[in-house]
Design an enzyme around this catalytic site. Structure first.
Site, mmCIF file in Angstrom:
data_model
loop_
_atom_site.group_PDB
_atom_site.id
_atom_site.type_symbol
_atom_site.label_atom_id
_atom_site.label_comp_id
_atom_site.label_asym_id
_atom_site.label_seq_id
_atom_site.Cartn_x
_atom_site.Cartn_y
_atom_site.Cartn_z
ATOM 1 N N GLU A 1 0.848 -1.199 0.000
ATOM 2 C CA GLU A 1 0.000 0.000 0.000
ATOM 3 C C GLU A 1 0.879 1.241 0.000
ATOM 4 O OE1 GLU A 1 -1.684 0.560 4.197
ATOM 5 O OE2 GLU A 1 -1.128 -1.553 4.193
ATOM 6 N N LYS B 1 2.755 4.572 0.949
ATOM 7 C CA LYS B 1 3.158 5.178 2.217
ATOM 8 C C LYS B 1 2.766 6.650 2.139
ATOM 9 C CE LYS B 1 7.101 5.422 5.367
ATOM 10 N NZ LYS B 1 7.053 6.825 5.702
ATOM 11 N N ASP C 1 2.369 10.448 2.924
ATOM 12 C CA ASP C 1 3.292 11.394 3.552
ATOM 13 C C ASP C 1 2.511 12.454 4.326
ATOM 14 O OD1 ASP C 1 5.619 12.515 4.302
ATOM 15 O OD2 ASP C 1 6.160 13.319 2.336
ATOM 16 N N TYR D 1 -4.812 2.610 8.198
ATOM 17 C CA TYR D 1 -4.005 1.499 7.669
ATOM 18 C C TYR D 1 -3.503 0.537 8.746
ATOM 19 C CZ TYR D 1 -0.418 4.987 8.846
ATOM 20 O OH TYR D 1 0.340 5.916 9.482
ATOM 21 N N LYS E 1 11.074 2.887 -0.056
ATOM 22 C CA LYS E 1 11.028 4.321 -0.341
ATOM 23 C C LYS E 1 11.257 4.615 -1.823
ATOM 24 C CE LYS E 1 10.921 6.965 2.814
ATOM 25 N NZ LYS E 1 11.620 7.310 4.023
ATOM 26 N N CYS F 1 10.142 38.803 -27.985
ATOM 27 C CA CYS F 1 9.703 38.760 -26.589
ATOM 28 C C CYS F 1 8.192 38.550 -26.546
ATOM 29 C CB CYS F 1 10.073 40.065 -25.897
ATOM 30 S SG CYS F 1 9.341 40.211 -24.267
ATOM 31 N N CYS G 1 6.462 41.946 -25.096
ATOM 32 C CA CYS G 1 6.435 43.271 -25.733
ATOM 33 C C CYS G 1 6.761 43.194 -27.226
ATOM 34 C CB CYS G 1 7.415 44.217 -25.041
ATOM 35 S SG CYS G 1 9.147 43.832 -25.358
ATOM 36 N N CYS H 1 15.339 39.868 -24.301
ATOM 37 C CA CYS H 1 14.424 40.854 -24.884
ATOM 38 C C CYS H 1 15.153 42.186 -24.941
ATOM 39 C CB CYS H 1 13.184 40.952 -23.996
ATOM 40 S SG CYS H 1 12.239 42.451 -24.264
ATOM 41 N N CYS I 1 9.342 47.068 -22.088
ATOM 42 C CA CYS I 1 8.814 45.711 -21.940
ATOM 43 C C CYS I 1 8.133 45.600 -20.570
ATOM 44 C CB CYS I 1 9.943 44.690 -22.040
ATOM 45 S SG CYS I 1 9.363 43.018 -21.716
HETATM 46 S S1 IVH Z 1 2.154 1.056 8.987
HETATM 47 C C1 IVH Z 1 3.549 -0.870 12.487
HETATM 48 N N1 IVH Z 1 1.246 1.946 6.704
HETATM 49 O O1 IVH Z 1 5.005 5.842 7.902
HETATM 50 C C2 IVH Z 1 3.120 -0.161 11.294
HETATM 51 N N2 IVH Z 1 2.559 3.395 8.014
HETATM 52 O O2 IVH Z 1 7.814 5.413 8.514
HETATM 53 C C3 IVH Z 1 2.986 1.248 11.489
HETATM 54 N N3 IVH Z 1 2.829 5.613 7.058
HETATM 55 O O3 IVH Z 1 4.729 6.219 11.355
HETATM 56 C C4 IVH Z 1 2.874 1.977 10.285
HETATM 57 N N4 IVH Z 1 1.617 5.281 5.262
HETATM 58 O O4 IVH Z 1 3.155 7.569 9.868
HETATM 59 C C5 IVH Z 1 1.971 2.221 7.789
HETATM 60 N N5 IVH Z 1 0.323 2.620 4.704
HETATM 61 C C6 IVH Z 1 1.043 2.876 5.776
HETATM 62 C C7 IVH Z 1 1.638 4.134 5.974
HETATM 63 C C8 IVH Z 1 2.383 4.341 7.108
HETATM 64 C C9 IVH Z 1 2.322 6.148 5.938
HETATM 65 C C10 IVH Z 1 3.711 6.331 7.988
HETATM 66 C C11 IVH Z 1 3.312 6.242 9.437
HETATM 67 C C12 IVH Z 1 4.504 5.651 10.113
HETATM 68 C C13 IVH Z 1 5.604 5.983 9.181
HETATM 69 C C14 IVH Z 1 6.777 5.029 9.315
#
Ligand code: IVH
Length: 747
Positions: A127, A129, A131, A237, A325, A430, A433, A448, A454
């Protein structure tokens, strides 16, 4: 502790204003340190004292109250920050994988740990991650009782009132276990982030660097009404304490959370092999630009919850999950258009308009394409870059960002090029102008030639003029200047200083503009009046002359100490600058080796003639200019050509008529040469020329290249010629190297 009211009483209006500015900065920094970084930099008592001082000054000078006044900040003093919440189960973080091998190792390690053979099925969820910032929601008997931030994992902050304002977070649940802690991420979409920043900027409030900061700043408000006004979202999640299991698998648990009212990320997929996980990672990375919110990787979790329990956790991270990542500062997205921007010196720069994409935590929708060669796929010498691939509108391009620099388009994926994409035709006029846009020999940039006619150059010059390092007029930023230019109220810097008069004569309708009442107009005029008295260096910098940056402006100001002296020298050196340009043409021709012998000889003759015909006075002035440490021929030529243009010069003179220009303060120095003008000539034996200059300047002296009546000391080494002679003629103090070193105490 100091008495705030007495302190305020002792201040003049100008002092009060600058103190309020300082206090706003210090208190904002203290708020950030405390609330965001959990690292207070002031004690409660210090913080309270500063806030009282701020309030006392505002009470005495109500008109000076700032739009970002600390009295209006809801960020509370440390003493009444958020209450702490101890998590019933720690909130974990994740270990990271950076490439496919790390992911395969993760899967293999889990099999080993669980003692599973390679043919035993082992599924994972993959899934995105998100931000944002993580939040734990505790429900008892279906009612939301606490919402807590992660904090250090063991203890977080109680933000329940704020969490209740978020639409994605149900306040009561049907069919949930008696005790249920739902965990997930609070985030802000790109669209909401942009809109919030626009609103903030319009209100003169602080803007956020990225959606994550905006989400965190919005959730951690002490006034939950502010949180309510911010468009926050939430994806669930994970979970903490539960009175009964949600399901047997991660996938099942997510489904269950969805069924009781939570938002689950729809790009989540259950994968059976490492390869499937990696494929899903690739597809999420591709989809990233179009998601509309920031993600910074993919999280893989063992699907079977019984396996999760067996795997358990290390000190702060679970063994059953890992975050894969995205590479930090690169992303792929679509080039929607190429716009042309005209800078204040006429430089024509192509700007890429992109489908917004997150690059290293920042949403990027514009990036630089540098210049026409770069778009065409070649460097300044005609050699191919990117293997010669050109960049076209519609292309799928790679965006690169390093630190805070402007993002750039780095690469292009030809396999994704639309069939109808055509090579980009760089404009030769330009776009603002319609003047010719010319590329001079040796210049990578097309410019220009419209100058002040201009509108784009005029506006950019005005923006530069009011910028922080130049006139820095409170309440008159880039946006206002642009609007005032369009309304015809400000066409050139001098117009800024006649605004008040024209306003009182009813010549413009500032009052009727949105956001401008009588009061704010008055404040603006006062802020403008404040800047009539301006340090010479800021004036020189503010003129926006090509190549004259802050440092060069300061060098010039220190050397000439008045606008008149600078302008006189620049004017006087015009012919020498001309001769210098001839010489440059020659060098260029030689470098290119394209010129035939005849042309070279001709150029050489022209150069010699130019120098020979340059009057002595012009040479002296020129040498004085380029003799200043830090000022080279490029800056000098640019100064001369700018001040020689009639329109420019008139505009500058009109401006100066409104100003009271301040000479730079002499450097506080005990040195006997502070403030004196020194000329070094002949060869020095104990140090290099550059060293001697630097040493003299560090003692507050000005170092010049030519001797005049204004010279205080000439230091003459062996081989000194005409300058020594001139010093004698003018009766200037003459020293040899040792005497000089004695004088400055280095002997
Ligand atoms: S699971 C034990 N799932 O990433 C599992 N974390 O780097 C706990 N985060 O502190 C986290 N999307 O703030 C999980 N789909 C996702 C996530 C997720 C973002 C963040 C979360 C966590 C941090 C860890």
């Amino acid at each position: 502790m100091h008495d705030a009211a007495a302190l305020a009483d002792a201040l003049t209006e100008a002092e009060a204003k600058s103190r309020l500015k300082e206090l706003a900065a210090v208190l904002a920094q203290a708020n950030t340190a405390y609330h965001r970084d959990d690292a207070p930099d002031l004690t409660d008592a210090e913080y309270d004292a500063l806030k009282r001082e701020n309030a006392a000054i505002e009470a005495r000078f109500p008109a000076l109250k700032r739009s970002d006044s600390p009295s209006d900040q809801v960020g509370a003093p440390p003493s009444d920050g958020f209450a702490k919440v101890t998590h019933s189960q720690r909130m974990l973080s994740l270990s990271n994988a950076f490439d496919a091998d790390d992911v395969r190792d993760f899967v293999a390690g889990i099999r080993r740990y669980l003692g599973l053979s390679t043919d035993t099925p082992l599924a994972f969820t993959a899934e995105p991650k998100i931000d944002g910032l993580s939040l734990s929601l505790r429900y008892e008997d279906g009612q939301l009782v606490t919402a807590a931030t992660r904090g250090d994992g063991a203890v977080g902050e109680n933000v329940t009132a704020n969490a209740r304002t978020i639409t994605d977070i149900p306040t009561s649940l049907d069919g949930a276990p008696d005790i249920l802690e739902v965990r997930g991420e609070v985030y802000m979409s790109h669209a909401d982030f942009e809109a919030l920043n626009t609103r903030q900027a319009d209100a003169g409030a602080k803007t956020f660097a990225n959606p994550r900061n905006a989400a965190a700043g919005s959730l951690r408000q002490l006034d939950s009404e502010i949180t309510r006004s911010r468009p926050l979202k939430f994806f669930a999640y994970a979970w903490g304490e539960v009175s009964e299991p949600l399901a047997d698998t991660q996938t099942g648990a997510l489904d269950r959370l969805e069924s009781i009212g939570f938002q689950i990320n729809e790009t989540t997929k259950t994968c059976k092999t490492a390869q499937e996980m990696l494929d899903h990672y690739a597809s999420i990375e591709e989809a990233r630009a179009a998601l509309g919110y920031d993600i910074d990787g993919v999280v893989y979790k063992v699907d079977d919850l019984a396996f999760q329990r067996r795997l358990g956790m290390r000190s702060t991270t679970p063994r059953w999950a890992i975050a894969h990542k995205f590479p930090a500062e690169l992303a792929w997205t679509t080039l929607e258009a190429i716009d042309i921007q005209v800078g204040r010196t006429g430089a024509i720069s192509p700007v890429a308009r992109l489908t917004p994409v997150t690059v290293g935590g920042v949403v990027v929708s514009n990036a630089t394409l540098h210049n026409e060669d770069y778009i065409a796929g070649r460097d300044a010498n005609g050699a191919p870059i990117r293997d010669g691939k050109d960049i076209r509108v519609g292309d799928f391009v790679q965006v690169y960002r390093a630190g805070d620099v402007i993002p750039k388009v780095a690469d292009v994926d030809l396999s994704k090029r639309p069939d109808d994409a055509v090579p980009y035709a760089f404009p030769e006029t330009c776009p603002e102008c319609q003047s010719a846009a010319i590329r001079e020999e040796g210049d990578a940039v097309r410019r220009c030639t419209g100058g002040l006619i201009c509108p784009a150059q005029a506006v950019e010059k005005l923006k530069h003029f009011v910028s922080r390092a130049a006139f820095d007029i409170e309440g008159l930023g880039a946006k206002q200047v642009e609007a005032f230019y369009l309304d015809g109220w400000i066409r050139e810097p001098a117009d800024i200083f006649t605004l008040r008069d024209r306003y009182s004569q009813g010549m413009h309708q500032l009052k009727n503009r949105e956001g401008w009442g009588e009061k704010s107009a008055e404040n603006l005029f006062d802020a403008i009046d404040d800047k009539r008295r301006i340090p010479l260096a800021r004036l020189i910098f503010g003129l926006g002359i090509r190549h004259v940056g802050e440092v060069a402006a300061a060098d010039l100001a220190r050397h000439y100490t008045s606008w008149t002296a600078l302008a006189e020298t620049v004017d006087a050196s015009a012919e020498a600058a001309q001769a210098h340009l001839r010489a440059e043409e020659l060098i260029l021709a030689e470098r290119k080796q394209a010129a035939d012998e005849g042309r070279r000889a001709n150029l050489q003759a022209q150069r010699d003639m130019a120098w020979a015909n340059t009057p002595e006075e012009a040479k002296t002035a020129w040498e004085d200019l380029i003799g200043i440490d830090g000022i080279g021929a490029t800056v000098a030529v640019s100064l001369v050509t700018t001040l020689k243009q009639r329109r420019e010069r008139d505009s500058i003179e009109r401006l100066i008529a409104h100003l009271d220009i301040q000479a730079p303060e002499a450097r506080a120095s005990e040195s006997p040469v502070a403030g004196q003008t020194i000329v070094f000539t002949g060869s020095l034996e104990k140090m290099t020329r550059a060293e001697a200059k630097a040493r003299a300047e560090s003692l507050g002296a000005k170092v010049s290249g030519s001797v005049s009546a204004k010279t205080d000391i000439v230091v003459a080494g062996p081989g000194a010629g005409s300058k020594e002679k001139k010093a004698r003629e003018l009766g200037v103090r003459l020293l040899d190297e040792d005497q000089w070193l004695d004088l400055i105490g280095d002997g």
